[in-house]
Design a protein around this motif. Structure first.
Motif: not given
Length: 255
Positions: A122-127
């Motif tokens: 559910g995201a474009d980038l996960v940190l």
């Protein structure tokens, strides 16, 4: 920052875990084994900067034993940013839908990878974040914690980036996110490379999510942290922040 809104995300596709190495002969076998156990469906790309300790040779042995492991032999030590950029290009060229940044020294726990990949649905980038509730560091001296927290806080405030752990290097990107970041313009290295990608993602309106991780200080080998890396991060972040403010005052689009 885009909160995701009602956007519908497509399937993730195949995942590639990129592990840059320089003199990590003691760590490369254990970290590859742990990644393969934690996410058996993922491939691994070892991007070795011609390590004089024989890391590249060990990587070749791992490739011969496992068709999910690949190696990218580079000419020499050109820095973390250059290694990741080469790894991203390789992964996109070979059709991977997810590209993961991970250290070779065990500081990033492979067992936490499934959490990052789940959040990426559910995201474009996960940190992977040390500085959000639930995140922590293990076996770090106080001065390292101060340097990391201080660097993230300085970057967040100066650049207006709503991310708690801007310098962290345990990350999962969708391939299309990376393709939208203008990677050909990225010249930064070290911690500064991570700040650069984070600020670009926020500026592009991508949905960025932080998940808590446990960061463990390496037990084997030498840290690549140096005074030059810290100095580069300080002057580049300052230049970006001052430049963006000047552009806004002049009615220009931030750089």
């Amino acid at each position: 920052m885009n909160d995701g809104g009602q956007r519908r995300y497509g399937p993730l596709g195949r995942a590639l875990v990129i592990i840059p190495t320089y003199n990590e002969v003691e760590n490369i076998k254990p970290i590859v084994s742990r990644v393969r156990a934690a996410v058996p469906e993922a491939d691994i790309l070892i991007a070795d900067d011609n390590s004089p300790d024989g890391t590249g040779k060990v990587a070749d042995e791992l490739v011969a034993q496992d068709d999910k492991v690949h190696v990218l032999h580079r000419k020499g030590k050109e820095g973390l940013g250059a290694a990741y950029l080469a790894g991203f290009a390789w992964g996109i060229e070979h059709g991977f839908g997810v590209l993961v940044e991970m250290d070779a020294d065990g500081s990033h726990q492979p067992e936490e990878l499934p959490r990052l990949l789940t959040a990426l649905k559910g995201a474009d980038l996960v940190l992977g974040s040390r500085w959000v509730p639930g995140g922590r560091v293990v076996n770090w001296p106080k001065h390292r914690q101060f340097l990391s927290r201080g660097g993230s806080t300085y970057s967040r405030l100066l650049l207006g980036v709503p991310i708690r752990d801007v310098t962290g290097g345990f990350r999962a990107f969708r391939a299309e996110t990376l393709q939208g970041l203008g990677l050909t313009e990225v010249a930064s290295q070290g911690y500064c490379f991570q700040v650069d990608l984070a600020r670009r993602a926020v500026a592009a309106g991508y949905h960025v999510v932080e998940v808590p991780i446990t960061f463990v200080e390496r037990e084997l080998g030498d840290s690549k942290m140096s005074r030059d890396i810290v100095v580069e991060a300080l002057w580049r972040v300052t230049a970006w922040g001052v430049g963006d403010r000047a552009n806004r005052l002049l009615g220009r689009k931030p750089s």
